[in-house]
Design a protein around this motif. Structure first.
Motif, short mmCIF file in Angstrom:
data_model
loop_
_atom_site.label_atom_id
_atom_site.label_comp_id
_atom_site.label_asym_id
_atom_site.label_seq_id
_atom_site.Cartn_x
_atom_site.Cartn_y
_atom_site.Cartn_z
N UNK A 136 -13.31 31.03 34.80
CA UNK A 136 -13.75 32.13 33.92
C UNK A 136 -15.27 32.18 33.82
N UNK A 137 -15.96 31.25 34.49
CA UNK A 137 -17.43 31.16 34.43
C UNK A 137 -17.92 30.99 32.99
N UNK A 138 -17.12 30.28 32.19
CA UNK A 138 -17.50 30.02 30.81
C UNK A 138 -17.11 31.10 29.82
N UNK A 139 -16.49 32.18 30.29
CA UNK A 139 -16.12 33.29 29.39
C UNK A 139 -15.10 32.85 28.34
N UNK A 140 -14.35 31.81 28.65
CA UNK A 140 -13.33 31.32 27.71
C UNK A 140 -13.98 30.86 26.40
N UNK A 141 -15.26 30.47 26.46
CA UNK A 141 -15.94 30.02 25.25
C UNK A 141 -16.25 31.18 24.31
N UNK A 142 -16.15 32.41 24.79
CA UNK A 142 -16.46 33.59 23.97
C UNK A 142 -15.21 34.45 23.72
N UNK A 143 -14.05 33.95 24.11
CA UNK A 143 -12.82 34.73 23.98
C UNK A 143 -11.85 34.06 23.01
N UNK A 144 -11.32 34.83 22.07
CA UNK A 144 -10.29 34.31 21.17
C UNK A 144 -8.95 34.34 21.90
N UNK A 145 -8.25 33.21 21.90
CA UNK A 145 -6.97 33.11 22.62
C UNK A 145 -5.92 32.52 21.68
N UNK A 146 -4.83 33.25 21.50
CA UNK A 146 -3.72 32.79 20.68
C UNK A 146 -2.59 32.33 21.59
#
Length: 223
Positions: free
Chosen positions: A168-178
Motif C-alpha cells: 500500500x506504500x504506507x497508505x494503510x497508516x492513513x486508512x480506517x479499516x474495520x
C-alpha cells in the motif's frame, strides 16, 4: 498407594488433554521498506524500534533516521545477514520498523471520519480478498480516491500485515479499516445509516466513471 498414584496421573493427563489454549496473543508487527516507514513516521502510530542495515546511510534512509531521532524512537543497526533473516519481504530496502499490532476500528469510526470532514460517507467493503498484495493495492487506490474507510471480514480474508503495508506504500497508516464478523450485518448497518450500495462485477459493460456516485456510497466487492 500405587493405584491411587496412577489414578492421579491419569486424571492429570485427561485435564491436560481437555485444556483449551487462551486466545492467540497479538505480537508486534513489522513495517518494511523506505516509503512505508516514512509514511509510518508521518502518522500518529506508535513505533517501538527501527532496524537499519549497517552501511545503509544514504538517500531516504537519512530522512528516516532524522525523523526517528526527532521522535525519540530507538534506532538499531544490524548487519545485512541478520536483517535478511528478520525481514518478511525480500525488498525491505534496508529498513524495518517494529510496531504494535494494527488497530482496527469500528464502522462507527469510519462514518465519524466522513462526518468530521463534512463529506458524504464513502465506504469500501472487501469480501474474499485473500492475497495481501491485492489488499495493499486496493488500500493504496482507496486512499487516493478519498475513501473514508474499508470493511474486511475476519475469516477467509487477508488481514493487515507487513506485506499489506508495504504494497500500500504506507497508505494503510492513513486508512480506517474495520474487521467484522459478518459482512451482511455490516451492510445492513450502513443501509440503516442511509448509505446506498454500489456493487462491482468484473463482467459488467458499465464503468464506474460513467455512473452518478454522488451521495453516501458503500461500494461492495463481494466474491
Amino acid at each position: 498407594m500405587k493405584n491411587n498414584y496412577n489414578q492421579k496421573n491419569k486424571n492429570r493427563k485427561i485435564e491436560k488433554q481437555n485444556y483449551e489454549p487462551k486466545e492467540e496473543r497479538n505480537y508486534d508487527d513489522q513495517v518494511e521498506g523506505r516509503n512505508s516507514v516514512l509514511e509510518l513516521l508521518e502518522s500518529e502510530r506508535d513505533i517501538n524500534k527501527i532496524f537499519i542495515t549497517k552501511g545503509e546511510k544514504h538517500g531516504s534512509i537519512n530522512k528516516i533516521i532524522a525523523m526517528a531521532k526527532e521522535k525519540n524512537i530507538i534506532i538499531v543497526e544490524k548487519d545485512k545477514r541478520k536483517m535478511d533473516e528478520m525481514a518478511q519481504n525480500q525488498n525491505y530496502q534496508g529498513v524495518i520498523a517494529i510496531v504494535p499490532p494494527f488497530e482496527y476500528c469500528e464502522i462507527e469510526d469510519i462514518l465519524e471520519n466522513a462526518k468530521q470532514k463534512n463529506e458524504d460517507p464513502f465506504v469500501l467493503i472487501l469480501d474474499g480478498i485473500e492475497d495481501p498484495h491485492n489488499l495493499g493495492s486496493i488500500i493504496r487506490t482507496a486512499e487516493t480516491a478519498g475513501v473514508h474507510g474499508i470493511i474486511i471480514p475476519k475469516r477467509r480474508a487477508a488481514a493487515v500485515n507487513s506485506t499489506v503495508n508495504k504494497t500500500s506504500a504506507g497508505a494503510v497508516e492513513h486508512m480506517k479499516i474495520a474487521r467484522v464478523t459478518n459482512i451482511s450485518d455490516s451492510i445492513q448497518k450502513l443501509k440503516d445509516e442511509g448509505l446506498w450500495i454500489c456493487g462491482t462485477d468484473i463482467n459488467t459493460d458499465k464503468y464506474y466513471y460513467n455512473q452518478d456516485l454522488t451521495g453516501p456510497i458503500r461500494n461492495s466487492d463481494r466474491k
